[in-house]
Write a protein that holds these residues in place. Sequence first.
Motif, PDB file in Angstrom:
ATOM      1  N   MET A  13       0.837  -1.196   0.000  1.00  0.00           N
ATOM      2  CA  MET A  13       0.000   0.000   0.000  1.00  0.00           C
ATOM      3  C   MET A  13       0.876   1.251   0.000  1.00  0.00           C
ATOM      4  O   MET A  13       1.256   1.767   1.050  1.00  0.00           O
ATOM      5  CB  MET A  13      -0.953   0.007   1.189  1.00  0.00           C
ATOM      6  CG  MET A  13      -2.042   1.026   1.063  1.00  0.00           C
ATOM      7  SD  MET A  13      -3.295   0.715   2.313  1.00  0.00           S
ATOM      8  CE  MET A  13      -4.655   1.564   1.572  1.00  0.00           C
ATOM      9  N   VAL A  14       1.202   1.690  -1.193  1.00  0.00           N
ATOM     10  CA  VAL A  14       2.008   2.894  -1.368  1.00  0.00           C
ATOM     11  C   VAL A  14       1.058   3.984  -1.864  1.00  0.00           C
ATOM     12  O   VAL A  14       0.617   3.960  -3.014  1.00  0.00           O
ATOM     13  CB  VAL A  14       3.154   2.656  -2.372  1.00  0.00           C
ATOM     14  CG1 VAL A  14       3.970   3.926  -2.554  1.00  0.00           C
ATOM     15  CG2 VAL A  14       4.025   1.498  -1.901  1.00  0.00           C
ATOM     16  N   ILE A  15       0.742   4.908  -0.971  1.00  0.00           N
ATOM     17  CA  ILE A  15      -0.245   5.940  -1.278  1.00  0.00           C
ATOM     18  C   ILE A  15       0.477   7.201  -1.732  1.00  0.00           C
ATOM     19  O   ILE A  15       1.332   7.718  -1.003  1.00  0.00           O
ATOM     20  CB  ILE A  15      -1.120   6.244  -0.050  1.00  0.00           C
ATOM     21  CG1 ILE A  15      -1.836   4.971   0.405  1.00  0.00           C
ATOM     22  CG2 ILE A  15      -2.115   7.354  -0.355  1.00  0.00           C
ATOM     23  CD1 ILE A  15      -2.541   5.102   1.719  1.00  0.00           C
ATOM     24  N   PRO A  16       0.150   7.697  -2.919  1.00  0.00           N
ATOM     25  CA  PRO A  16       0.764   8.946  -3.371  1.00  0.00           C
ATOM     26  C   PRO A  16       0.466  10.100  -2.406  1.00  0.00           C
ATOM     27  O   PRO A  16      -0.575  10.112  -1.741  1.00  0.00           O
ATOM     28  CB  PRO A  16       0.109   9.189  -4.740  1.00  0.00           C
ATOM     29  CG  PRO A  16      -0.366   7.840  -5.172  1.00  0.00           C
ATOM     30  CD  PRO A  16      -0.745   7.119  -3.921  1.00  0.00           C
ATOM     31  N   ASP A  17       1.391  11.037  -2.339  1.00  0.00           N
ATOM     32  CA  ASP A  17       1.212  12.203  -1.468  1.00  0.00           C
ATOM     33  C   ASP A  17      -0.139  12.862  -1.706  1.00  0.00           C
ATOM     34  O   ASP A  17      -0.568  13.036  -2.845  1.00  0.00           O
ATOM     35  CB  ASP A  17       2.323  13.233  -1.715  1.00  0.00           C
ATOM     36  CG  ASP A  17       3.669  12.760  -1.206  1.00  0.00           C
ATOM     37  OD1 ASP A  17       3.702  11.835  -0.367  1.00  0.00           O
ATOM     38  OD2 ASP A  17       4.698  13.312  -1.655  1.00  0.00           O
ATOM     39  N   GLY A  18      -0.803  13.182  -0.615  1.00  0.00           N
ATOM     40  CA  GLY A  18      -2.067  13.895  -0.679  1.00  0.00           C
ATOM     41  C   GLY A  18      -3.280  13.035  -0.949  1.00  0.00           C
ATOM     42  O   GLY A  18      -4.394  13.554  -1.051  1.00  0.00           O
ATOM     43  N   GLU A  19      -3.117  11.706  -1.086  1.00  0.00           N
ATOM     44  CA  GLU A  19      -4.255  10.844  -1.411  1.00  0.00           C
ATOM     45  C   GLU A  19      -4.747   9.996  -0.240  1.00  0.00           C
ATOM     46  O   GLU A  19      -5.677   9.203  -0.402  1.00  0.00           O
ATOM     47  CB  GLU A  19      -3.908   9.929  -2.586  1.00  0.00           C
ATOM     48  CG  GLU A  19      -3.859  10.656  -3.909  1.00  0.00           C
ATOM     49  CD  GLU A  19      -3.817   9.693  -5.087  1.00  0.00           C
ATOM     50  OE1 GLU A  19      -4.409   8.590  -4.995  1.00  0.00           O
ATOM     51  OE2 GLU A  19      -3.178  10.040  -6.088  1.00  0.00           O
ATOM     52  N   PHE A  20      -4.134  10.129   0.942  1.00  0.00           N
ATOM     53  CA  PHE A  20      -4.517   9.260   2.050  1.00  0.00           C
ATOM     54  C   PHE A  20      -5.995   9.386   2.398  1.00  0.00           C
ATOM     55  O   PHE A  20      -6.676   8.385   2.597  1.00  0.00           O
ATOM     56  CB  PHE A  20      -3.663   9.534   3.294  1.00  0.00           C
ATOM     57  CG  PHE A  20      -3.989   8.605   4.423  1.00  0.00           C
ATOM     58  CD1 PHE A  20      -3.495   7.312   4.428  1.00  0.00           C
ATOM     59  CD2 PHE A  20      -4.814   9.002   5.463  1.00  0.00           C
ATOM     60  CE1 PHE A  20      -3.812   6.430   5.453  1.00  0.00           C
ATOM     61  CE2 PHE A  20      -5.135   8.135   6.494  1.00  0.00           C
ATOM     62  CZ  PHE A  20      -4.624   6.848   6.485  1.00  0.00           C
ATOM     63  N   GLU A  21      -6.508  10.607   2.481  1.00  0.00           N
ATOM     64  CA  GLU A  21      -7.929  10.796   2.815  1.00  0.00           C
ATOM     65  C   GLU A  21      -8.838  10.154   1.781  1.00  0.00           C
ATOM     66  O   GLU A  21      -9.842   9.533   2.138  1.00  0.00           O
ATOM     67  CB  GLU A  21      -8.259  12.281   2.963  1.00  0.00           C
ATOM     68  CG  GLU A  21      -7.855  12.857   4.300  1.00  0.00           C
ATOM     69  CD  GLU A  21      -8.360  14.284   4.491  1.00  0.00           C
ATOM     70  OE1 GLU A  21      -9.428  14.631   3.947  1.00  0.00           O
ATOM     71  OE2 GLU A  21      -7.671  15.036   5.191  1.00  0.00           O
ATOM     72  N   ALA A  22      -8.503  10.295   0.506  1.00  0.00           N
ATOM     73  CA  ALA A  22      -9.322   9.703  -0.553  1.00  0.00           C
ATOM     74  C   ALA A  22      -9.287   8.177  -0.490  1.00  0.00           C
ATOM     75  O   ALA A  22     -10.321   7.520  -0.652  1.00  0.00           O
ATOM     76  CB  ALA A  22      -8.847  10.192  -1.927  1.00  0.00           C
ATOM     77  N   VAL A  23      -8.108   7.609  -0.230  1.00  0.00           N
ATOM     78  CA  VAL A  23      -7.991   6.151  -0.118  1.00  0.00           C
ATOM     79  C   VAL A  23      -8.808   5.656   1.067  1.00  0.00           C
ATOM     80  O   VAL A  23      -9.563   4.679   0.961  1.00  0.00           O
ATOM     81  CB  VAL A  23      -6.515   5.728   0.003  1.00  0.00           C
ATOM     82  CG1 VAL A  23      -6.396   4.250   0.357  1.00  0.00           C
ATOM     83  CG2 VAL A  23      -5.767   6.027  -1.282  1.00  0.00           C
ATOM     84  N   SER A  24      -8.685   6.333   2.187  1.00  0.00           N
ATOM     85  CA  SER A  24      -9.442   5.952   3.383  1.00  0.00           C
ATOM     86  C   SER A  24     -10.946   6.022   3.121  1.00  0.00           C
ATOM     87  O   SER A  24     -11.686   5.094   3.451  1.00  0.00           O
ATOM     88  CB  SER A  24      -9.061   6.854   4.550  1.00  0.00           C
ATOM     89  OG  SER A  24      -9.770   6.501   5.703  1.00  0.00           O
ATOM     90  N   ARG A  25     -11.380   7.096   2.511  1.00  0.00           N
ATOM     91  CA  ARG A  25     -12.804   7.265   2.192  1.00  0.00           C
ATOM     92  C   ARG A  25     -13.283   6.166   1.248  1.00  0.00           C
ATOM     93  O   ARG A  25     -14.316   5.529   1.481  1.00  0.00           O
ATOM     94  CB  ARG A  25     -13.029   8.642   1.559  1.00  0.00           C
ATOM     95  CG  ARG A  25     -14.483   8.916   1.162  1.00  0.00           C
ATOM     96  CD  ARG A  25     -14.625  10.108   0.233  1.00  0.00           C
ATOM     97  NE  ARG A  25     -13.977   9.803  -1.043  1.00  0.00           N
ATOM     98  CZ  ARG A  25     -13.053  10.574  -1.616  1.00  0.00           C
ATOM     99  NH1 ARG A  25     -12.659  11.696  -1.057  1.00  0.00           N
ATOM    100  NH2 ARG A  25     -12.515  10.233  -2.772  1.00  0.00           N
ATOM    101  N   ASP A  26     -12.531   5.915   0.191  1.00  0.00           N
ATOM    102  CA  ASP A  26     -12.931   4.915  -0.802  1.00  0.00           C
ATOM    103  C   ASP A  26     -12.924   3.504  -0.223  1.00  0.00           C
ATOM    104  O   ASP A  26     -13.818   2.700  -0.503  1.00  0.00           O
ATOM    105  CB  ASP A  26     -12.011   4.982  -2.027  1.00  0.00           C
ATOM    106  CG  ASP A  26     -12.163   6.282  -2.800  1.00  0.00           C
ATOM    107  OD1 ASP A  26     -13.111   7.054  -2.525  1.00  0.00           O
ATOM    108  OD2 ASP A  26     -11.313   6.533  -3.675  1.00  0.00           O
ATOM    109  N   ALA A  27     -11.923   3.191   0.606  1.00  0.00           N
ATOM    110  CA  ALA A  27     -11.851   1.865   1.218  1.00  0.00           C
ATOM    111  C   ALA A  27     -13.027   1.652   2.172  1.00  0.00           C
ATOM    112  O   ALA A  27     -13.659   0.590   2.159  1.00  0.00           O
ATOM    113  CB  ALA A  27     -10.527   1.694   1.949  1.00  0.00           C
ATOM    114  N   HIS A  28     -13.323   2.663   2.984  1.00  0.00           N
ATOM    115  CA  HIS A  28     -14.466   2.528   3.893  1.00  0.00           C
ATOM    116  C   HIS A  28     -15.784   2.433   3.123  1.00  0.00           C
ATOM    117  O   HIS A  28     -16.696   1.717   3.538  1.00  0.00           O
ATOM    118  CB  HIS A  28     -14.501   3.688   4.894  1.00  0.00           C
ATOM    119  CG  HIS A  28     -13.456   3.568   5.951  1.00  0.00           C
ATOM    120  ND1 HIS A  28     -12.368   4.395   6.004  1.00  0.00           N
ATOM    121  CD2 HIS A  28     -13.322   2.697   6.977  1.00  0.00           C
ATOM    122  CE1 HIS A  28     -11.607   4.053   7.030  1.00  0.00           C
ATOM    123  NE2 HIS A  28     -12.157   3.015   7.630  1.00  0.00           N
TER     124      HIS A  28
END
Length: 113
Positions: A13-28
């Motif tokens: 899980m290598v998340i590009p800078d600035g995308e953590f919130e979007a990944v968290s939202r999409d995963a949830h």
Amino acid sequence: MAKYLISFPSAAMVIPDGEFEAVSRDAHAVIEEAKLAGVYVFGGGIDESVPPVLVAADGTAAEGGYPWAPTLDGGFCVLEIATRDDAIVWAARIAKACRCDQELRVFQFDPAS
């Protein structure tokens, strides 16, 4: 219906800078869809701040896991799904949300457990 483990190691899980919130939202969101569809069993992640303990058959305990095995870390969920093809569809949805490949495995049913 079979139970499927969908998982990934932390290193995947290598998340590009600035995308953590979007990944968290999409995963949830995809997990919420699985819950609404009635296929969600449980999920979570390995707490990597707590080291594993290897407990022997005689009850002795030692810090660390199996020395010869790869580290068990990352996240996972268990879904109960009718077919392997449907499980692959769910794994693909989770992979897209998490932005990393997912490993799919089937649990063997043990009626005595």
